[in-house]
Design an enzyme around this catalytic site. Structure first.
Site, short mmCIF file in Angstrom:
data_model
loop_
_atom_site.label_atom_id
_atom_site.label_comp_id
_atom_site.label_asym_id
_atom_site.label_seq_id
_atom_site.Cartn_x
_atom_site.Cartn_y
_atom_site.Cartn_z
N LYS A 93 35.94 -14.69 -84.19
CA LYS A 93 36.15 -15.86 -83.32
C LYS A 93 37.04 -15.51 -82.12
CE LYS A 93 35.47 -19.21 -87.10
NZ LYS A 93 36.01 -20.42 -87.80
N TYR A 102 27.31 -25.22 -85.74
CA TYR A 102 28.12 -25.97 -86.70
C TYR A 102 27.59 -27.39 -86.94
CZ TYR A 102 31.88 -22.46 -87.21
OH TYR A 102 32.63 -21.34 -87.52
N ASN A 157 41.05 -19.42 -86.88
CA ASN A 157 41.12 -18.69 -88.16
C ASN A 157 40.31 -17.39 -88.18
OD1 ASN A 157 38.64 -19.87 -88.41
ND2 ASN A 157 39.03 -20.86 -90.36
N HIS A 208 34.25 -16.22 -88.98
CA HIS A 208 33.29 -17.08 -89.69
C HIS A 208 32.45 -16.21 -90.60
CE1 HIS A 208 29.88 -19.68 -90.61
NE2 HIS A 208 29.13 -18.62 -90.31
N GLU A 226 21.49 -18.92 -90.14
CA GLU A 226 22.48 -18.52 -89.13
C GLU A 226 22.08 -17.21 -88.44
OE1 GLU A 226 26.32 -18.50 -91.02
OE2 GLU A 226 26.28 -20.66 -91.36
#
Ligand code: RTP
Ligand code: MG
Length: 141
Positions: free
Chosen positions: A11, A51, A114, A117, A128
């Protein structure tokens, strides 16, 4: 043991921290092969589509804002039980709760920023992977 593929995203916070290589080393150390990879800047439409399962959640706008805040590194990982093996390397969603030695414990700042993913199931991984990588750009070896 099943050979699986899973989708990983490094990320914007972790890309900005310049730890792509350190995170790749952890994948390789756990026997996960990088079989496709691409650095990109997600559009809002990309992030919202990716998402979509979370679109009714209170954190959705913050999540999308964060995911478009800088470039991300997206990869397909392949290996034995890749989906769970990758989730184990990542650690818990909230880095404060992540086990010592996991990617999130070591590199993440907060539940929003965070670091990584990972797909949470084999079926989700297939969707995905198709979302970000046309089949021709995935290399098995
Ligand atoms: P990811 O999908 O990014 O791998 O993360 P995850 O499976 O561990 O967590 P998930 O429940 O799928 O949530 C997706 C991302 O949304 C943010 N989030 N914020 N403020 C909150 O309560 C909250 N909960 C989730 C996190 O950035 C999480 O990675
Ligand atoms: Mg998730």
């Amino acid at each position: 043991m099943a050979i699986e593929r899973t989708l990983s995203i490094i990320k914007p916070d972790a890309v900005a921290k310049n730890v792509i290589g350190q995170i790749y080393s952890r994948f390789e150390g756990a026997g996960l092969k990088i079989v496709a990879s691409r650095m990109t800047q997600l559009s809002r439409a990309d992030a919202e589509g990716f998402y979509a399962a979370h679109k009714e959640r209170g954190f959705f706008k913050d999540l999308v804002d964060f995911m478009v805040s800088g470039p991300v590194m997206i990869q397909v990982l392949e290996g034995e039980n890749a989906v769970l093996a990758h989730r184990d390397l990542m650690g818990a969603t909230d880095p404060k709760k992540a086990e010592k030695g996991t990617i999130r414990a070591d590199f993440a700042e907060s539940i929003d920023a965070n670091a990584v993913h990972g797909s949470d199931a084999v079926e989700a991984a297939a969707v995905e992977i198709a979302y970000f990588f046309p089949a021709l750009n995935v290399y098995s070896r």
